[in-house]
Design an enzyme around this catalytic site. Structure first.
Site, PDB file in Angstrom:
ATOM      1  N   LYS A 130       0.860  -1.194   0.000  1.00 50.14           N
ATOM      2  CA  LYS A 130       0.000   0.000   0.000  1.00 50.14           C
ATOM      3  C   LYS A 130       0.883   1.227   0.000  1.00 50.14           C
ATOM      4  CE  LYS A 130      -4.434   1.059   0.250  1.00 50.14           C
ATOM      5  NZ  LYS A 130      -5.608   0.259  -0.162  1.00 50.14           N
ATOM      6  N   ASP A 170      -7.123   4.473  -4.256  1.00 43.01           N
ATOM      7  CA  ASP A 170      -7.761   4.322  -2.940  1.00 43.01           C
ATOM      8  C   ASP A 170      -8.376   5.707  -2.661  1.00 43.01           C
ATOM      9  OD1 ASP A 170      -7.777   2.267  -0.492  1.00 43.01           O
ATOM     10  OD2 ASP A 170      -7.515   4.229   0.383  1.00 43.01           O
TER      11      ASP A 170
HETATM   12  P1  NDP Z   1     -13.000   8.034  -2.480  1.00 38.78           P
HETATM   13  O1  NDP Z   1     -11.918   9.012  -2.314  1.00 38.78           O
HETATM   14  O2  NDP Z   1     -13.581   7.817  -3.832  1.00 38.78           O
HETATM   15  O3  NDP Z   1     -14.217   8.367  -1.490  1.00 38.78           O
HETATM   16  C1  NDP Z   1     -14.020   8.434  -0.122  1.00 38.78           C
HETATM   17  C2  NDP Z   1     -15.325   8.801   0.545  1.00 38.78           C
HETATM   18  O4  NDP Z   1     -15.177   8.623   1.949  1.00 38.78           O
HETATM   19  C3  NDP Z   1     -15.723  10.248   0.342  1.00 38.78           C
HETATM   20  O5  NDP Z   1     -17.116  10.365   0.358  1.00 38.78           O
HETATM   21  C4  NDP Z   1     -15.099  10.922   1.558  1.00 38.78           C
HETATM   22  O6  NDP Z   1     -15.734  12.128   1.924  1.00 38.78           O
HETATM   23  C5  NDP Z   1     -15.295   9.878   2.618  1.00 38.78           C
HETATM   24  N1  NDP Z   1     -14.224   9.996   3.613  1.00 38.78           N
HETATM   25  C6  NDP Z   1     -12.899   9.849   3.407  1.00 38.78           C
HETATM   26  N2  NDP Z   1     -12.206  10.089   4.518  1.00 38.78           N
HETATM   27  C7  NDP Z   1     -13.108  10.398   5.448  1.00 38.78           C
HETATM   28  C8  NDP Z   1     -13.012  10.742   6.803  1.00 38.78           C
HETATM   29  N3  NDP Z   1     -11.814  10.813   7.428  1.00 38.78           N
HETATM   30  N4  NDP Z   1     -14.171  10.989   7.459  1.00 38.78           N
HETATM   31  C9  NDP Z   1     -15.377  10.917   6.825  1.00 38.78           C
HETATM   32  N5  NDP Z   1     -15.518  10.599   5.534  1.00 38.78           N
HETATM   33  C10 NDP Z   1     -14.414  10.341   4.856  1.00 38.78           C
HETATM   34  O7  NDP Z   1     -12.403   6.659  -1.896  1.00 38.78           O
HETATM   35  P2  NDP Z   1     -12.916   5.174  -2.142  1.00 38.78           P
HETATM   36  O8  NDP Z   1     -14.383   5.142  -2.327  1.00 38.78           O
HETATM   37  O9  NDP Z   1     -12.048   4.564  -3.168  1.00 38.78           O
HETATM   38  O10 NDP Z   1     -12.519   4.483  -0.762  1.00 38.78           O
HETATM   39  C11 NDP Z   1     -13.435   4.361   0.337  1.00 38.78           C
HETATM   40  C12 NDP Z   1     -12.979   3.253   1.263  1.00 38.78           C
HETATM   41  O11 NDP Z   1     -12.945   2.016   0.541  1.00 38.78           O
HETATM   42  C13 NDP Z   1     -11.573   3.403   1.858  1.00 38.78           C
HETATM   43  O12 NDP Z   1     -11.564   2.827   3.136  1.00 38.78           O
HETATM   44  C14 NDP Z   1     -10.708   2.558   0.922  1.00 38.78           C
HETATM   45  O13 NDP Z   1      -9.525   2.130   1.556  1.00 38.78           O
HETATM   46  C15 NDP Z   1     -11.659   1.406   0.665  1.00 38.78           C
HETATM   47  N6  NDP Z   1     -11.407   0.593  -0.529  1.00 38.78           N
HETATM   48  C16 NDP Z   1     -11.300   1.164  -1.758  1.00 38.78           C
HETATM   49  C17 NDP Z   1     -11.103   0.366  -2.869  1.00 38.78           C
HETATM   50  C18 NDP Z   1     -11.059   0.924  -4.242  1.00 38.78           C
HETATM   51  O14 NDP Z   1     -10.949   0.151  -5.188  1.00 38.78           O
HETATM   52  N7  NDP Z   1     -11.167   2.227  -4.442  1.00 38.78           N
HETATM   53  C19 NDP Z   1     -10.944  -1.090  -2.744  1.00 38.78           C
HETATM   54  C20 NDP Z   1     -11.151  -1.599  -1.407  1.00 38.78           C
HETATM   55  C21 NDP Z   1     -11.357  -0.771  -0.350  1.00 38.78           C
HETATM   56  P3  NDP Z   1     -14.999  13.540   1.620  1.00 38.78           P
HETATM   57  O15 NDP Z   1     -15.119  13.751   0.153  1.00 38.78           O
HETATM   58  O16 NDP Z   1     -15.760  14.518   2.435  1.00 38.78           O
HETATM   59  O17 NDP Z   1     -13.570  13.380   2.081  1.00 38.78           O
HETATM   60  O1  2IT Z   2      -7.994  -1.421  -0.539  1.00 39.57           O
HETATM   61  C1  2IT Z   2      -7.949  -1.906  -1.689  1.00 39.57           C
HETATM   62  O2  2IT Z   2      -8.082  -3.114  -1.882  1.00 39.57           O
HETATM   63  C2  2IT Z   2      -7.751  -0.994  -2.812  1.00 39.57           C
HETATM   64  N1  2IT Z   2      -7.684   0.206  -2.624  1.00 39.57           N
HETATM   65  C3  2IT Z   2      -7.622  -1.533  -4.214  1.00 39.57           C
HETATM   66  C4  2IT Z   2      -6.226  -2.009  -4.471  1.00 39.57           C
HETATM   67  C5  2IT Z   2      -5.922  -2.402  -5.887  1.00 39.57           C
HETATM   68  O3  2IT Z   2      -4.740  -2.699  -6.117  1.00 39.57           O
HETATM   69  O4  2IT Z   2      -6.800  -2.441  -6.746  1.00 39.57           O
END
Ligand code: NDP
Ligand code: 2IT
Length: 449
Positions: A130, A170
């Site tokens: 990561k 992420d």
């Molecule tokens: P994005 O940046 O697309 O969206 C993040 C969302 O979460 C936004 O709505 C943001 O609000 C909110 N958020 C982030 N930080 C905070 C915080 N400290 N407090 C409150 N709200 C918060 O990210 P993703 O959708 O990609 O990721 C969301 C989660 O999913 C994370 O935990 C990530 O690690 C996990 N994840 C992502 C994957 C991927 O493929 N993208 C795969 C597996 C897991 P705001 O805009 O106000 O900051």
């Molecule tokens: O938390 C996760 O699994 C991710 N942000 C996606 C990682 C990836 O390599 O697609």
């Protein structure tokens, strides 16, 4: 002495605390895994002799570097970036990059540690890693984002490669950022090495269904948890925290499978729409215009906005935390259960606190931990790598079908492992042990590495 760890595991955890001071999220992630490994050491005593848990808790390599860049006013800005290459027993390090002001080494290590087991559960040949930076993308212009990404890759490029380490997105890193990062990698190395990053755009080596994969996968996992309990998503009221990539596509698939999604959030507040969340409007605001969620209520009279509100106070049957770590506490878990919640699937990484998980498990509700429930994103990244390696491009339907098969298999593996190790239906136990065994056996076969 910390309650809940047996005498073999306690010193291992204490050592992790001592060696990694101040990294509270990393401690939390390690503890959650170690807590479930007692029965593994009984069945496989060789893992204790080989110090397998201690080895897995120590990253293979950690890179920390300066990222200098110039903002639109000509001012010099300095950020710090990280890449933690945690474990490569099963394949090249694989995991996303997070851009958020809260990022420090402890966050990247917790995410990298989770990624080892998650990636093992997919059954695909990917190790765990990561990265990220304390850069705050909010309010930055497109040019500033590009300059930052180019500066970051000017250092990172020497550490990554399609057989070495394959970053993706992420929080704060989506297709736009992957584009700027990949472009700079290509420029510095003079190589069109598609498989060096995933989450790419469709016209330059990306996979169909990667954008949707994490959210869709979380709902496929949820469906399986409900199915084994003789239930389904049809007619269930759902709430989804966050409104980013994972949240949007969790909402899309939950609706497609008959759920009624009435609320989502961002870090400033909660939107509740009694007509159900309007997905076209949400995508327009978040993906196209990159605006705040307050814009949603300006467009829809059926919606209300709870400034600084807590989404877990909204009554629902299914709760989907899809924003960030430790966003759902024991108090929230109790409120959810009191108001009729029967299932929780974590789209985010470690969104439920350890006390919150205990509340859900004691109440016997279906709880799908992130390292299993959100594995669809990284699994589809591995499918993107497969397409890149064969210079092929699959259809959306075929890729989604592969994703679904993988999520059903992850659910089955977690469920069977929970039964085998005496905790039937406990997906935390199932996911941790199944992931650990896969990595542990591979490391064991490769000698002392
Ligand atoms: P994005 O940046 O697309 O969206 C993040 C969302 O979460 C936004 O709505 C943001 O609000 C909110 N958020 C982030 N930080 C905070 C915080 N400290 N407090 C409150 N709200 C918060 O990210 P993703 O959708 O990609 O990721 C969301 C989660 O999913 C994370 O935990 C990530 O690690 C996990 N994840 C992502 C994957 C991927 O493929 N993208 C795969 C597996 C897991 P705001 O805009 O106000 O900051
Ligand atoms: O938390 C996760 O699994 C991710 N942000 C996606 C990682 C990836 O390599 O697609």
């Amino acid at each position: 002495m910390v309650a809940g760890l047996d005498e073999k595991l306690e010193p291992i955890y204490q050592d992790v605390l001592r060696r990694n001071p101040g990294e509270t999220e990393f401690h939390q992630a390690v503890r959650e895994v170690i807590e479930t490994l007692g029965p593994v050491l009984v069945k496989y005593p060789e893992f204790a002799e080989q110090k397998m848990i201690q080895r897995i808790c120590e990253p293979e390599r950690q890179i920390i570097f300066r990222v200098p860049w110039q903002d639109d006013r000509g001012q010099i800005q300095i950020n710090r970036a990280f890449r933690v290459e945690f474990n490569s027993a099963l394949g090249p390090y694989k995991g996303g990059m997070r851009f958020h002001p809260s990022v420090y080494l402890g966050i990247i290590k917790f995410l990298g540690f989770e990624q080892i087991f998650k990636n093992a559960l997919t059954g695909l040949p990917i190790g765990g890693g990561k990265g990220g930076s304390d850069f705050d993308p909010k309010g930055k212009s497109d040019c500033e984002i590009m300059r930052f990404c180019q500066s970051l890759m000017t250092e990172l490029y020497r550490h990554i490669g399609d057989h070495t380490d394959v970053p993706a997105g992420d929080i704060g890193v989506g297709e736009r950022e992957v584009g700027y990062l990949f472009g700079q990698y290509k420029r510095i190395t003079n190589r069109y090495e598609s498989g060096v990053m995933t989450g790419k755009g469709l016209s330059w080596g990306g996979s169909r269904a990667r954008r949707e994969a994490t959210g869709y996968g979380t709902i496929f996992f949820l469906e399986e948890m409900l199915r084994v309990r003789g239930n389904s998503l049809v007619g269930k009221t759902c709430i989804v925290s966050g409104s980013g990539n994972v949240a949007i596509y969790a909402i899309e698939k939950a609706k497609a499978l008959g759920g009624r999604v009435i609320a989502c959030s961002d870090s400033n507040g909660v939107v509740v729409d009694r007509d159900g969340i309007d997905l076209d409007l949400l995508k327009q605001i978040k993906e196209v215009e990159r605006r705040r969620l307050t814009a949603y209520v300006q467009e829809k009279t059926s919606a209300t906005y709870l400034e600084n509100g807590c989404i877990w106070t909204i009554p629902c049957q299914v709760a989907l935390p899809c924003a960030t770590q430790n966003e759902l506490t024991a108090k929230d878990a109790k409120t959810l259960i009191e108001q009729g919640c029967i299932a929780v699937a974590e789209g985010a990484n470690m969104p439920t606190t350890p006390e919150g998980i205990r509340v859900f498990q004691d109440a016997g509700i279906a709880f799908g931990p992130g390292k299993a429930a959100n594995a669809g994103g990284v699994a589809t990244s591995a499918l993107e790598m497969q397409q890149n390696a064969s210079r092929d491009s699959w259809t959306f339907d075929y890729t989604e079908q592969r994703l679904k098969t993988i999520m059903v298999a992850i659910h089955r593996r977690c469920h069977e492992t929970s039964e085998e190790f005496g905790a039937p239906g406990n997906y935390v136990v199932g996911a941790n042990i199944a992931g650990f065994l896969k990595v542990g056996h591979a490391m064991s076969a490769m000698g002392l590495i």
